[in-house]
Design a protein around this motif. Structure first.
Motif, PDB file in Angstrom:
ATOM      1  N   LEU A 102       3.785   8.399  -0.496  1.00  0.00           N
ATOM      2  CA  LEU A 102       4.571   9.148  -1.476  1.00  0.00           C
ATOM      3  C   LEU A 102       3.678  10.022  -2.340  1.00  0.00           C
ATOM      4  O   LEU A 102       4.107  11.052  -2.835  1.00  0.00           O
ATOM      5  CB  LEU A 102       5.343   8.182  -2.372  1.00  0.00           C
ATOM      6  N   MET A 103       2.421   9.588  -2.519  1.00  0.00           N
ATOM      7  CA  MET A 103       1.494  10.376  -3.341  1.00  0.00           C
ATOM      8  C   MET A 103       0.739  11.392  -2.483  1.00  0.00           C
ATOM      9  O   MET A 103      -0.313  11.874  -2.887  1.00  0.00           O
ATOM     10  CB  MET A 103       0.500   9.452  -4.023  1.00  0.00           C
ATOM     11  N   ASP A 104       1.213  11.668  -1.290  1.00  0.00           N
ATOM     12  CA  ASP A 104       0.662  12.676  -0.382  1.00  0.00           C
ATOM     13  C   ASP A 104      -0.686  12.309   0.207  1.00  0.00           C
ATOM     14  O   ASP A 104      -1.344  13.155   0.802  1.00  0.00           O
ATOM     15  CB  ASP A 104       0.518  14.047  -1.076  1.00  0.00           C
ATOM     16  N   ALA A 105      -1.126  11.072   0.022  1.00  0.00           N
ATOM     17  CA  ALA A 105      -2.418  10.690   0.567  1.00  0.00           C
ATOM     18  C   ALA A 105      -2.209  10.024   1.923  1.00  0.00           C
ATOM     19  O   ALA A 105      -2.348   8.815   2.061  1.00  0.00           O
ATOM     20  CB  ALA A 105      -3.144   9.751  -0.389  1.00  0.00           C
ATOM     21  N   VAL A 106      -1.858  10.830   2.942  1.00  0.00           N
ATOM     22  CA  VAL A 106      -1.488  10.229   4.226  1.00  0.00           C
ATOM     23  C   VAL A 106      -2.674   9.511   4.871  1.00  0.00           C
ATOM     24  O   VAL A 106      -2.513   8.447   5.464  1.00  0.00           O
ATOM     25  CB  VAL A 106      -0.902  11.280   5.180  1.00  0.00           C
ATOM     26  N   ASP A 107      -3.866  10.095   4.738  1.00  0.00           N
ATOM     27  CA  ASP A 107      -5.032   9.453   5.361  1.00  0.00           C
ATOM     28  C   ASP A 107      -5.332   8.108   4.716  1.00  0.00           C
ATOM     29  O   ASP A 107      -5.648   7.133   5.393  1.00  0.00           O
ATOM     30  CB  ASP A 107      -6.250  10.355   5.238  1.00  0.00           C
ATOM     31  N   VAL A 108      -5.222   8.074   3.389  1.00  0.00           N
ATOM     32  CA  VAL A 108      -5.482   6.818   2.679  1.00  0.00           C
ATOM     33  C   VAL A 108      -4.440   5.773   3.064  1.00  0.00           C
ATOM     34  O   VAL A 108      -4.764   4.606   3.298  1.00  0.00           O
ATOM     35  CB  VAL A 108      -5.493   7.043   1.150  1.00  0.00           C
ATOM     36  N   ALA A 109      -3.175   6.223   3.163  1.00  0.00           N
ATOM     37  CA  ALA A 109      -2.101   5.291   3.523  1.00  0.00           C
ATOM     38  C   ALA A 109      -2.355   4.690   4.895  1.00  0.00           C
ATOM     39  O   ALA A 109      -2.222   3.475   5.107  1.00  0.00           O
ATOM     40  CB  ALA A 109      -0.760   6.024   3.509  1.00  0.00           C
ATOM     41  N   PHE A 110      -2.749   5.555   5.810  1.00  0.00           N
ATOM     42  CA  PHE A 110      -3.089   5.158   7.160  1.00  0.00           C
ATOM     43  C   PHE A 110      -4.170   4.070   7.155  1.00  0.00           C
ATOM     44  O   PHE A 110      -4.039   2.992   7.765  1.00  0.00           O
ATOM     45  CB  PHE A 110      -3.635   6.403   7.849  1.00  0.00           C
ATOM     46  N   THR A 111      -5.246   4.346   6.416  1.00  0.00           N
ATOM     47  CA  THR A 111      -6.357   3.396   6.356  1.00  0.00           C
ATOM     48  C   THR A 111      -5.918   2.088   5.730  1.00  0.00           C
ATOM     49  O   THR A 111      -6.236   1.007   6.230  1.00  0.00           O
ATOM     50  CB  THR A 111      -7.509   3.995   5.542  1.00  0.00           C
ATOM     51  N   GLU A 112      -5.173   2.189   4.616  1.00  0.00           N
ATOM     52  CA  GLU A 112      -4.754   0.976   3.917  1.00  0.00           C
ATOM     53  C   GLU A 112      -3.869   0.122   4.817  1.00  0.00           C
ATOM     54  O   GLU A 112      -4.008  -1.102   4.852  1.00  0.00           O
ATOM     55  CB  GLU A 112      -4.010   1.365   2.633  1.00  0.00           C
ATOM     56  N   ALA A 113      -2.958   0.771   5.560  1.00  0.00           N
ATOM     57  CA  ALA A 113      -2.084   0.001   6.442  1.00  0.00           C
ATOM     58  C   ALA A 113      -2.885  -0.681   7.538  1.00  0.00           C
ATOM     59  O   ALA A 113      -2.672  -1.862   7.845  1.00  0.00           O
ATOM     60  CB  ALA A 113      -1.020   0.915   7.056  1.00  0.00           C
ATOM     61  N   ALA A 114      -3.848   0.042   8.121  1.00  0.00           N
ATOM     62  CA  ALA A 114      -4.627  -0.545   9.217  1.00  0.00           C
ATOM     63  C   ALA A 114      -5.548  -1.638   8.703  1.00  0.00           C
ATOM     64  O   ALA A 114      -5.672  -2.706   9.311  1.00  0.00           O
ATOM     65  CB  ALA A 114      -5.430   0.546   9.923  1.00  0.00           C
ATOM     66  N   VAL A 115      -6.199  -1.374   7.566  1.00  0.00           N
ATOM     67  CA  VAL A 115      -7.183  -2.334   7.053  1.00  0.00           C
ATOM     68  C   VAL A 115      -6.504  -3.510   6.368  1.00  0.00           C
ATOM     69  O   VAL A 115      -6.732  -4.672   6.705  1.00  0.00           O
ATOM     70  CB  VAL A 115      -8.150  -1.639   6.067  1.00  0.00           C
ATOM     71  N   GLY A 116      -5.636  -3.203   5.393  1.00  0.00           N
ATOM     72  CA  GLY A 116      -5.090  -4.255   4.546  1.00  0.00           C
ATOM     73  C   GLY A 116      -4.143  -5.172   5.292  1.00  0.00           C
ATOM     74  O   GLY A 116      -4.229  -6.395   5.189  1.00  0.00           O
ATOM     75  N   ALA A 117      -3.230  -4.558   6.065  1.00  0.00           N
ATOM     76  CA  ALA A 117      -2.246  -5.386   6.751  1.00  0.00           C
ATOM     77  C   ALA A 117      -2.796  -5.917   8.064  1.00  0.00           C
ATOM     78  O   ALA A 117      -2.253  -6.856   8.630  1.00  0.00           O
ATOM     79  CB  ALA A 117      -0.966  -4.577   6.995  1.00  0.00           C
ATOM     80  N   GLY A 118      -3.882  -5.334   8.566  1.00  0.00           N
ATOM     81  CA  GLY A 118      -4.422  -5.778   9.847  1.00  0.00           C
ATOM     82  C   GLY A 118      -5.654  -6.634   9.698  1.00  0.00           C
ATOM     83  O   GLY A 118      -5.592  -7.856   9.654  1.00  0.00           O
ATOM     84  N   ILE A 119      -6.795  -5.954   9.573  1.00  0.00           N
ATOM     85  CA  ILE A 119      -8.078  -6.641   9.667  1.00  0.00           C
ATOM     86  C   ILE A 119      -8.295  -7.632   8.529  1.00  0.00           C
ATOM     87  O   ILE A 119      -8.677  -8.781   8.758  1.00  0.00           O
ATOM     88  CB  ILE A 119      -9.219  -5.610   9.685  1.00  0.00           C
ATOM     89  N   SER A 120      -8.029  -7.220   7.277  1.00  0.00           N
ATOM     90  CA  SER A 120      -8.468  -8.084   6.182  1.00  0.00           C
ATOM     91  C   SER A 120      -7.639  -9.367   6.128  1.00  0.00           C
ATOM     92  O   SER A 120      -8.158 -10.419   5.744  1.00  0.00           O
ATOM     93  CB  SER A 120      -8.450  -7.337   4.854  1.00  0.00           C
ATOM     94  N   THR A 121      -6.353  -9.297   6.550  1.00  0.00           N
ATOM     95  CA  THR A 121      -5.562 -10.523   6.611  1.00  0.00           C
ATOM     96  C   THR A 121      -6.136 -11.478   7.649  1.00  0.00           C
ATOM     97  O   THR A 121      -6.244 -12.689   7.410  1.00  0.00           O
ATOM     98  CB  THR A 121      -4.102 -10.196   6.946  1.00  0.00           C
ATOM     99  N   VAL A 122      -6.520 -10.925   8.806  1.00  0.00           N
ATOM    100  CA  VAL A 122      -7.093 -11.768   9.862  1.00  0.00           C
ATOM    101  C   VAL A 122      -8.386 -12.416   9.374  1.00  0.00           C
ATOM    102  O   VAL A 122      -8.612 -13.617   9.578  1.00  0.00           O
ATOM    103  CB  VAL A 122      -7.341 -10.926  11.130  1.00  0.00           C
ATOM    104  N   LEU A 123      -9.227 -11.628   8.694  1.00  0.00           N
ATOM    105  CA  LEU A 123     -10.496 -12.175   8.192  1.00  0.00           C
ATOM    106  C   LEU A 123     -10.247 -13.284   7.178  1.00  0.00           C
ATOM    107  O   LEU A 123     -10.892 -14.331   7.183  1.00  0.00           O
ATOM    108  CB  LEU A 123     -11.326 -11.068   7.542  1.00  0.00           C
ATOM    109  N   MET A 124      -9.242 -13.023   6.298  1.00  0.00           N
ATOM    110  CA  MET A 124      -8.915 -14.011   5.274  1.00  0.00           C
ATOM    111  C   MET A 124      -8.449 -15.312   5.929  1.00  0.00           C
ATOM    112  O   MET A 124      -8.891 -16.407   5.541  1.00  0.00           O
ATOM    113  CB  MET A 124      -7.788 -13.435   4.411  1.00  0.00           C
ATOM    114  N   LEU A 125      -7.589 -15.193   6.953  1.00  0.00           N
ATOM    115  CA  LEU A 125      -7.104 -16.403   7.619  1.00  0.00           C
ATOM    116  C   LEU A 125      -8.240 -17.105   8.341  1.00  0.00           C
ATOM    117  O   LEU A 125      -8.317 -18.343   8.357  1.00  0.00           O
ATOM    118  CB  LEU A 125      -5.983 -16.041   8.611  1.00  0.00           C
TER     119      LEU A 125
END
Lengths: 122, 148, 190
Positions: free
Chosen positions: C44-67
């Motif tokens: 919504l804040m027009d930061a499509v690249d950041v959103a992309f990264t956050e979705a891939a990193v936060g919802a993907g890799i970092s959750t797996v690492l945390m688990l």
């Protein structure tokens, strides 16, 4: 009315404080790292919301339509935060690795128990 | 994948079938993000993470041993350094061609714009390689450890 | 505007829930949801690249690492009441920070100082000098190439750090840890 224009920063501060509270008040080290993640995301949110321009669009120049006169949001915070997120997950992994090693050495990952153990040793 | 998955996962048919469909798509999408990053949203950082996520999903479903047969540890270990070397190497190549460090314009004889395109493409490749390999290395290190 | 407010509210609720949970497994999953909400806000804040990264990193890799880390450290936290000392500190810090934001330009103000200095040059230069449509990639790769080189070096260093922390001892003690490692690697993750 002018003060209400900065409501986005207030939410950012609120998130930041929730993260900070988790870091300083909770005992489990993994929980602290999760809190640190919340804190980090709030900082990223701060920068990105600073770069937003009302009526602007994503900083990607369209191909066919005349590209002049389009208002773009500021791309600089996006660049800085984009790298910060990936660096953030890499440093989070270092933190988690440290916690794993602490857990193996002490048998617990709760900070108060760790401090008690260190106090008993010295 | 001919080798046997761990016992408990073998029963989860839905997960295994769904991941077989999804993993190639995830990897393909990562390549798209990597090489289309100049034109749409994306780039080395995102592509690296998505690429690693595909392999991590594979590792979660089929077991770490199977994943290590697909992507051996030696490749991961070397790629972590290789990506950064590619990035730095582009900078040095610019120096050798008479330009400034990381000033990609000199990489192409004819037009500096093409040189810039080439430079950005190669450094994004380096970034993607380092990020993907680092994430996989962290996953290997974390998942391969026994609870004591 | 209203979408952003709703998403921000959801974000705060998720953060408060994370801070209060004792079940760390649930907290890790919620932090994935937190990242996904953030990614929507970034879009919504027009930061499509950041959103992309956050979705891939936060919802993907970092959750797996945390688990992965939780499977090695245990996923229950001791019950804790609200602590007064830290709460007061946090409250004071927040108040000071909010006082600081009162001087900031309003959200989305095109005349804000941040939009006046280098950003217009980057936006104009992306087409004129590079002919590439994605301004973020141009700034990342070329205008701020040194910065990106440094960030890549940080990721490299973090990777080496994790390897040094988690892989070093296992090799040295390989002989006497074989008997204890009866369970397969995959079991711990499933």
């Amino acid at each position: 009315m002018e003060a209400l224009g900065v409501w986005n920063y207030w939410v950012v501060v609120l998130l930041m404080m929730i993260g900070l509270y988790t870091v300083i008040a909770r005992d489990h080290l993994v929980k602290k790292l999760i809190g640190l993640g919340v804190f980090q995301v709030s900082v990223i949110m701060f920068y990105v919301s600073m770069g937003k321009v009302t009526g602007g669009t994503a900083p990607i120049i369209p191909d066919e339509v005349p590209a002049e006169g389009i208002l773009y949001s500021n791309p600089l915070p996006h660049v800085l935060m984009l790298t910060a997120i990936v660096v953030g997950v890499a440093t989070l992994a270092v933190g988690l690795a440290l916690v794993v090693r602490i857990r193996e050495a002490y048998g617990t990952a709760e900070e108060d128990e760790l401090q008690r153990m260190n106090g008993a040793q010295s | 994948m001919s080798s046997k998955p761990p016992m408990r996962m073998r029963e989860k048919v839905l997960l295994r079938v769904a991941s077989r469909v999804f993993i190639p798509l995830i990897l393909l999408f990562a390549l798209y993000v990597q090489f289309h990053g100049d034109f749409g949203p994306g780039g080395g950082f995102q592509a690296g993470v998505i690429f690693a996520a595909g392999f991590v999903l594979f590792g979660l479903i089929f077991g770490l041993e199977t994943l290590q047969q697909v992507v051996p540890w030696s490749i991961v270990e070397r790629s972590v350094a290789l990506g950064l070397l590619i990035f730095g190497g582009v900078g040095v190549a610019c120096l050798l061609r008479g330009g400034r460090f990381l000033d990609y314009g000199v990489l192409d004889h004819h037009s500096s714009m093409h040189g810039q395109h080439l430079g950005i493409l190669i450094i994004e490749l380096g970034v993607g390689l380092t990020v993907a390999a680092t994430m996989l290395a962290i996953f290997y290190a974390m998942a391969g450890r026994e609870r004591t | 505007m209203w979408i952003e407010i709703v998403l921000f509210a959801l974000l705060v609720i998720t953060a408060v829930t994370i801070a209060g949970l004792n079940d760390l497994f649930a907290a890790a999953m919620l932090s994935g949801i937190f990242s996904l909400l953030c990614a929507s806000l970034f879009t919504l804040m027009d930061a499509v690249d950041v959103a992309f990264t956050e979705a891939a990193v936060g919802a993907g890799i970092s959750t797996v690492l945390m688990l992965g880390a939780l499977s090695l450290t245990g996923n229950r936290e001791n019950q804790q009441p609200l602590r007064l000392g830290p709460f007061v500190v946090v409250l004071l810090t927040g108040a000071v920070l909010i006082y600081g934001t009162l001087d900031m330009p309003a959200y989305g103000d095109p005349a804000a100082p941040i939009h006046q200095h280098v950003a217009p040059e980057y936006i104009a230069g992306a087409t004129a000098e590079f002919g590439l449509p994605n301004i973020v990639t141009v700034v990342l790769g070329s205008y701020r190439g040194f910065d990106t080189l440094g960030e890549t070096a940080v990721i490299f260093t973090a990777g080496v750090g994790v390897m040094a922390l988690l892989l070093g001892r296992r090799k040295r003690r390989d002989g006497d840890e074989v008997e204890t490692s009866g369970e397969g690697h995959g079991d711990a993750k499933s």
